[in-house]
Design a protein around this motif. Structure first.
Motif, mmCIF file in Angstrom:
data_model
loop_
_atom_site.group_PDB
_atom_site.id
_atom_site.type_symbol
_atom_site.label_atom_id
_atom_site.label_comp_id
_atom_site.label_asym_id
_atom_site.label_seq_id
_atom_site.Cartn_x
_atom_site.Cartn_y
_atom_site.Cartn_z
ATOM 1 N N ASP A 214 3.268 7.028 3.977
ATOM 2 C CA ASP A 214 1.857 7.091 3.602
ATOM 3 C C ASP A 214 0.984 6.147 4.414
ATOM 4 O O ASP A 214 -0.192 5.966 4.108
ATOM 5 C CB ASP A 214 1.697 6.747 2.118
ATOM 6 C CG ASP A 214 2.329 7.791 1.220
ATOM 7 O OD1 ASP A 214 2.278 8.979 1.585
ATOM 8 O OD2 ASP A 214 2.879 7.408 0.169
ATOM 9 N N SER A 215 1.536 5.566 5.467
ATOM 10 C CA SER A 215 0.792 4.578 6.246
ATOM 11 C C SER A 215 -0.424 5.168 6.956
ATOM 12 O O SER A 215 -1.336 4.439 7.328
ATOM 13 C CB SER A 215 1.707 3.901 7.265
ATOM 14 O OG SER A 215 2.162 4.840 8.220
ATOM 15 N N TRP A 216 -0.467 6.488 7.128
ATOM 16 C CA TRP A 216 -1.629 7.119 7.762
ATOM 17 C C TRP A 216 -2.901 6.829 6.981
ATOM 18 O O TRP A 216 -4.002 6.858 7.528
ATOM 19 C CB TRP A 216 -1.420 8.637 7.871
ATOM 20 C CG TRP A 216 -1.291 9.305 6.539
ATOM 21 C CD1 TRP A 216 -0.138 9.529 5.836
ATOM 22 C CD2 TRP A 216 -2.351 9.801 5.721
ATOM 23 N NE1 TRP A 216 -0.405 10.135 4.635
ATOM 24 C CE2 TRP A 216 -1.765 10.317 4.537
ATOM 25 C CE3 TRP A 216 -3.722 9.858 5.864
ATOM 26 C CZ2 TRP A 216 -2.520 10.884 3.522
ATOM 27 C CZ3 TRP A 216 -4.466 10.423 4.844
ATOM 28 C CH2 TRP A 216 -3.875 10.930 3.690
ATOM 29 N N ARG A 217 -2.763 6.503 5.698
ATOM 30 C CA ARG A 217 -3.939 6.231 4.866
ATOM 31 C C ARG A 217 -4.685 4.970 5.300
ATOM 32 O O ARG A 217 -5.836 4.782 4.951
ATOM 33 C CB ARG A 217 -3.539 6.089 3.407
ATOM 34 C CG ARG A 217 -2.946 7.347 2.832
ATOM 35 C CD ARG A 217 -2.477 7.106 1.408
ATOM 36 N NE ARG A 217 -1.685 8.198 0.910
ATOM 37 C CZ ARG A 217 -2.160 9.225 0.215
ATOM 38 N NH1 ARG A 217 -3.437 9.280 -0.075
ATOM 39 N NH2 ARG A 217 -1.364 10.180 -0.189
ATOM 40 N N SER A 218 -4.016 4.106 6.045
ATOM 41 C CA SER A 218 -4.659 2.863 6.481
ATOM 42 C C SER A 218 -4.923 2.842 7.980
ATOM 43 O O SER A 218 -5.012 1.796 8.587
ATOM 44 C CB SER A 218 -3.804 1.651 6.082
ATOM 45 O OG SER A 218 -2.533 1.729 6.687
ATOM 46 N N GLU A 219 -5.061 4.018 8.591
ATOM 47 C CA GLU A 219 -5.392 4.104 10.003
ATOM 48 C C GLU A 219 -6.866 3.749 10.218
ATOM 49 O O GLU A 219 -7.678 3.826 9.291
ATOM 50 C CB GLU A 219 -5.137 5.519 10.512
ATOM 51 C CG GLU A 219 -3.673 5.874 10.578
ATOM 52 C CD GLU A 219 -3.453 7.287 11.073
ATOM 53 O OE1 GLU A 219 -4.413 8.079 11.132
ATOM 54 O OE2 GLU A 219 -2.302 7.592 11.405
ATOM 55 N N ILE B 6 0.822 -1.217 0.000
ATOM 56 C CA ILE B 6 0.000 0.000 0.000
ATOM 57 C C ILE B 6 0.849 1.257 0.000
ATOM 58 O O ILE B 6 0.378 2.330 0.322
ATOM 59 C CB ILE B 6 -1.006 0.009 1.176
ATOM 60 C CG1 ILE B 6 -0.291 -0.035 2.512
ATOM 61 C CG2 ILE B 6 -2.001 -1.110 1.037
ATOM 62 C CD1 ILE B 6 -1.198 0.252 3.684
ATOM 63 N N ALA C 29 -10.172 5.107 8.340
ATOM 64 C CA ALA C 29 -9.838 5.539 6.982
ATOM 65 C C ALA C 29 -10.515 4.560 6.020
ATOM 66 O O ALA C 29 -10.760 3.406 6.375
ATOM 67 C CB ALA C 29 -8.327 5.551 6.775
ATOM 68 N N VAL D 145 -9.534 2.706 3.636
ATOM 69 C CA VAL D 145 -8.849 1.460 3.321
ATOM 70 C C VAL D 145 -8.785 0.512 4.528
ATOM 71 O O VAL D 145 -8.523 -0.665 4.379
ATOM 72 C CB VAL D 145 -7.427 1.750 2.781
ATOM 73 C CG1 VAL D 145 -6.505 2.222 3.893
ATOM 74 C CG2 VAL D 145 -6.853 0.545 2.091
ATOM 75 N N TYR D 146 -9.039 1.021 5.723
ATOM 76 C CA TYR D 146 -8.923 0.209 6.929
ATOM 77 C C TYR D 146 -10.018 -0.858 6.945
ATOM 78 O O TYR D 146 -11.179 -0.571 6.719
ATOM 79 C CB TYR D 146 -9.041 1.089 8.175
ATOM 80 C CG TYR D 146 -8.653 0.394 9.452
ATOM 81 C CD1 TYR D 146 -7.319 0.213 9.768
ATOM 82 C CD2 TYR D 146 -9.607 -0.083 10.320
ATOM 83 C CE1 TYR D 146 -6.954 -0.424 10.933
ATOM 84 C CE2 TYR D 146 -9.251 -0.718 11.487
ATOM 85 C CZ TYR D 146 -7.921 -0.879 11.793
ATOM 86 O OH TYR D 146 -7.564 -1.510 12.955
ATOM 87 N N VAL D 147 -9.635 -2.075 7.200
ATOM 88 C CA VAL D 147 -10.581 -3.187 7.169
ATOM 89 C C VAL D 147 -11.133 -3.443 8.569
ATOM 90 O O VAL D 147 -10.389 -3.637 9.517
ATOM 91 C CB VAL D 147 -9.896 -4.463 6.633
ATOM 92 C CG1 VAL D 147 -10.849 -5.631 6.645
ATOM 93 C CG2 VAL D 147 -9.359 -4.219 5.242
#
Length: 64
Positions: free
Chosen positions: A20-25, A15, A28, A30-32
């Motif tokens: 850019d890991s903040w995008r999957s917090e 990803i 968000a 993208v967060y599952v």
């Protein structure tokens, strides 16, 4: 690391960079979230943890 995840039965997804890991917090897009029932409101952190481990998963419908 991707090979280890594959051996364990998981799929690795690239990803992007760590910056850019903040995008999957949490919360968000993208967060599952786990396939679980709606979480009750007003639980304490301890109550939330207890609810999480005591609530059965919601079955994922089979394709088709």
């Amino acid at each position: 690391m991707a090979r280890l995840l594959d051996v364990l039965g998981y799929d690795a997804v690239d990803i992007g960079a760590l910056a850019d890991s903040w995008r999957s917090e949490p919360n968000a897009p993208v967060y599952v979230q786990p396939y679980m029932a709606e979480r009750p409101e007003g639980l304490s952190p301890e109550g939330t943890g207890r609810w999480f481990f005591e609530t059965p998963d919601v079955p994922f419908p089979p394709p088709g």
